[in-house]
Design an enzyme around this catalytic site. Structure first.
Site, short mmCIF file in Angstrom:
data_model
loop_
_atom_site.label_atom_id
_atom_site.label_comp_id
_atom_site.label_asym_id
_atom_site.label_seq_id
_atom_site.Cartn_x
_atom_site.Cartn_y
_atom_site.Cartn_z
N GLU A 1 0.80 -1.02 -0.30
CA GLU A 1 0.07 -0.33 0.22
C GLU A 1 0.54 1.33 0.26
OE1 GLU A 1 -2.67 -0.26 3.15
OE2 GLU A 1 -3.96 -1.20 1.77
N GLU B 1 -3.24 -4.30 14.83
CA GLU B 1 -3.79 -5.11 14.34
C GLU B 1 -4.39 -6.57 14.91
OE1 GLU B 1 -2.17 -5.57 10.19
OE2 GLU B 1 -3.30 -3.09 10.37
N LYS B 2 -4.10 -6.11 16.36
CA LYS B 2 -5.26 -7.44 16.90
C LYS B 2 -6.85 -7.14 17.02
CE LYS B 2 -3.87 -6.60 21.65
NZ LYS B 2 -3.19 -4.77 21.49
N HIS C 1 -8.34 -6.69 14.09
CA HIS C 1 -8.41 -7.12 12.77
C HIS C 1 -9.68 -8.50 12.85
CE1 HIS C 1 -9.04 -6.14 8.95
NE2 HIS C 1 -8.07 -5.35 9.21
N TRP D 1 -9.58 -0.24 12.25
CA TRP D 1 -8.96 1.89 12.63
C TRP D 1 -10.23 2.40 12.16
CZ3 TRP D 1 -10.77 2.24 7.14
CH2 TRP D 1 -10.86 1.57 6.32
N GLU E 1 -6.62 -7.68 -0.95
CA GLU E 1 -6.97 -7.67 0.41
C GLU E 1 -8.75 -6.93 0.74
OE1 GLU E 1 -4.87 -5.38 2.93
OE2 GLU E 1 -2.67 -5.96 2.18
C1 GLA Z 1 -4.46 -2.82 4.76
C2 GLA Z 1 -2.94 -3.28 5.11
C3 GLA Z 1 -2.31 -4.82 5.88
C4 GLA Z 1 -3.92 -4.23 7.16
C5 GLA Z 1 -5.19 -3.86 6.37
C6 GLA Z 1 -5.39 -3.42 7.83
O1 GLA Z 1 -5.18 -2.76 3.75
O2 GLA Z 1 -2.60 -3.83 3.58
O3 GLA Z 1 -1.12 -4.71 6.41
O4 GLA Z 1 -2.94 -3.22 7.87
O5 GLA Z 1 -4.84 -2.75 5.72
O6 GLA Z 1 -7.26 -3.27 7.37
#
Ligand code: GLA
Length: 670
Positions: free
Chosen positions: A154, A359-360, A362, A319, A311
């Site tokens: 990203e 991100e735990k 997520h 988030w 993804e």
């Molecule tokens: C992005 C990132 C991932 C993760 C997700 C969480 O897409 O590429 O590493 O952080 O967000 O939603």
């Protein structure tokens, strides 16, 4: 290495995930791989954040664990989407070269401890990253499990804009190449205003915060520069990979609601395959419609070639202010929306839910609860569905409508000084797209320089900044017989953000047959009434029709009696203009009229599920495939015949798609 652009090749539609084995022990790896096979996973992205593991100290490389996991996945028949590992710099690198850290617009640095803490113009970061890429590519570039390269991650998610001294220097270099001489830059930026005239390139910096509003021309060029800098980074990593590997190379784009850092139209040609990350954004009024828009935009960037959903989420993200779980069946509908709209891969972030780190909370394919969870069962069912749609891979989406989308228009619309801060570019795009979606129409999202010849209708919402030749190609296409709807604030400035004087709408003015004298935005909460009974908000314009026919006028508000909707016969075509933001149902009615006049149809006839039914056709060589996604609480009736591939039932003529269901009908081509 090959001179032809390698293509992503896979049997059927890929099903996969990001996998972060660094967070787990080898015993867990074995369980992971067993469960991946159970769920039908066949493509796994690894080494996305691998740097501090692969190079724990400068120049000391440790590839044992990565090689081990690649072999284990390979033995299980799972293909690899291999990260270059450069997304986050390790701490030792930042200690050695603190100037790598990005600088915010207020001149303060952002520090190590999160991710992506690097300046895109940093030579030190670039050379350290390329050294790692070379090591990775040399070792794994011809591994038989390698399906795809995944450059960084990203790009520009957190560091799209950097204002440090390295960025200043790179920005000056970019400006010299763009303008050649300082006089041309002064003319483009309108520096006669507020005594901003520059004499030397060395006087120019990135646009750090000022006490007043900043120069909009400088801001716009800084956005262009920043997008180009990250593209240059992508290219440099890809070039290193290419000398060791023939596998296709890509990076994951962020065509997802609010992210505006990169002009992806200019990135597309460098990708061997387009890949996107998408997350439902519950801050929006209709996240599901935005999902469909993002998928159509991704297909647009891909030039209508199949693309990869790299993804998305099984359930909640971590988030947003309030992270909503997905309802039963929603993840399947979301995934199939992407496939309907051209995706040949359905992948998730991430495989196993982390127990530590930011991100735990997520969601993941394998949740904290383990396999005893409804979401895990839905993941496994989705794996089966994706498997049953294998033959859809490689087919192309059909559409009769184009919607023009521009990052430059987005950046210019949202500059610091503007007629109304309630006016957001994406809101205008989503409003127009939402009305087309409500009609069940499939939309191609295209660049301003697109070839419109294959379309019946083109919609250009809020195309504030437009280059003259692009506006001309749209009006010429109308003249030749096309139908266009252009909405307010379009054609206001040229590529330097300079107003087209003589009546707003500039290069669209003549084709629209309207003379716009003055913008008249309205206060939040103000409802404008139109002569047709429709209601609108946000904006109105004091204008007169020159040659256009007035379809509706404002009956109150600051532009009372002025036209709100017009249509103009332009050559053999029809140019419609909308000078306000219609409420959703009225916007839908307007687009029903305009699309009806243009002869546009939904992929198949339907009844019920109005506004919540997606109907998209992907066409192959022997068959076409009609996707029907019913987001409504009630069944909908559709008219299409063939084999329904998810239930394995033959359907004919009019039949019902249950509430919340997804169906895919294979039609024989005559
Ligand atoms: C992005 C990132 C991932 C993760 C997700 C969480 O897409 O590429 O590493 O952080 O967000 O939603």
């Amino acid at each position: 290495m090959s001179a032809v652009q390698p293509r992503f090749q896979h049997t059927g539609i890929a099903f996969g995930c990001d996998y972060n084995p660094e967070q787990w022990s080898p015993e867990v790896w074995d369980e992971d791989i067993r469960l991946m096979s159970e769920a039908g996973v066949d493509l796994v992205a690894i080494n996305i954040f691998g740097w501090s593991h692969l190079e724990p100290r400068a120049g000391e490389f440790e590839f044992g664990a990565l090689a081990d996991i690649i072999e284990r996945l390979h033995r299980a028949g799972i293909r690899i989407n291999l990260g270059t590992g450069t997304a986050s710099a390790p701490a030792w690198l930042v200690r050695r070269h603190p100037e790598i850290l990005p600088m915010a617009e207020d001149g303060t640095r952002r520090y190590q401890g999160g991710r992506q803490a690097w300046c895109p113009s940093s030579p030190e970061f670039r050379s350290a990253a390329l050294r790692l890429v070379r090591e990775v590519a040399e070792r794994f570039g011809d591994h038989p499990a390698l399906a795809l390269w995944h450059v960084s991650n990203e790009l520009g998610c957190h560091n799209a804009l950097c204002f440090c001294p390295n960025s200043d220097a790179a920005f000056r270099y970019w400006l010299r190449r763009r303008y050649g001489n300082i006089g041309a830059l002064n003319a483009a930026w309108g520096t006669a205003f507020w005594s901003q005239t520059y004499q030397e390139w060395s006087e120019i910096d990135t646009p750090r915060l000022t006490v007043s509003t900043r120069n909009p021309g400088q801001m716009l060029d800084f956005r262009r520069f920043s997008s180009d800098e990250l593209l240059a980074h992508y290219r440099s990593e890809a070039e290193v990979i290419r000398s060791y590997s023939d596998a296709p190379i890509t990076t994951n784009f962020m065509l997802t609601s609010h992210i505006d850092g990169l002009d992806y139209w200019s990135w597309a040609d460098d990708m061997d395959v387009i890949a996107n990350d998408h997350y439902l954004d519950h801050r929006l009024s209709d996240p599901t419609v935005e999902l469909a828009f993002a998928a159509d935009l991704t297909r647009g960037i891909s030039g209508n070639e199949p693309w990869l959903l790299m993804e998305h989420s099984v359930g909640a993200v971590n988030w947003q202010p309030i992270n909503l779980a997905k309802a039963a069946g929603q993840m399947t509908r979301n995934s199939l929306t992407h496939v309907a709209r051209g995706a040949d891969a359905v992948c998730f972030f991430q495989w196993r839910a982390s127990v530590q780190g930011s991100e735990k909370y997520h969601s993941a394919m394998l949740p904290h609860a383990g396999t005893n969870a409804a979401s895990w069962r839905e993941v496994c069912e989705l794996g089966e569905i994706v498997g049953s749609l294998s033959e859809v891979a490689g087919t192309r989406v059909e559409s009769e409508v184009a919607l023009v989308f521009s990052w430059e228009a987005w950046w210019a619309t949202e500059e610091e000084s503007r007629p109304s801060h309630a006016l957001g570019y994406l809101d205008q795009v989503h409003a127009a797209y939402g009305a087309l979606y409500a009609l069940g129409l499939t939309v191609d999202v295209v660049a301003p320089d697109a070839d419109f010849t294959r379309y019946k209708l083109v919609v250009a919402p809020g195309l504030h900044l437009v280059r003259e030749q692009h506006a001309r190609s749209l009006t010429d296409w109308v003249f030749a017989g096309g139908t266009a709807l252009i909405t307010f604030y379009s054609g206001t400035v040229d590529e330097d953000d300079r107003v087209w004087a003589g009546g707003y709408g500039g290069p669209f003015r003549e084709a629209l047959g309207v003379h716009v004298e003055e913008f008249a935005p309205v206060a939040a909460g103000t409802v404008l009434r139109l002569s047709t009974g429709a209601t609108a908000r946000l904006w109105s314009e004091r204008s007169t029709a020159t040659t256009a026919r007035v379809e509706a006028t404002f009956i109150d508000g600051p532009a009372r009696d002025a036209p709100a909707i017009t249509s103009n016969a332009w050559g053999a075509g029809q140019a419609w203009y909308l000078s306000t933001l219609l409420d959703h149902s009225d916007y839908t009615d307007l687009l029903a009229t305009v699309s009806g006049a243009a002869g546009v149809h939904s992929a198949v006839p339907f009844r019920g599920g109005e506004g919540q039914l997606e109907l998209v056709r992907r066409r192959g060589e022997a068959h076409s495939y009609v996707f029907i996604i019913n987001h409504a609480d009630a069944a909908a009736t559709v008219e299409v015949s063939g084999l329904e591939m998810i239930t394995g039932v033959n359907v004919q003529n009019q039949w019902q798609v249950p509430a919340g269901a997804v169906r895919v009908v294979r039609e024989a081509l005559a």
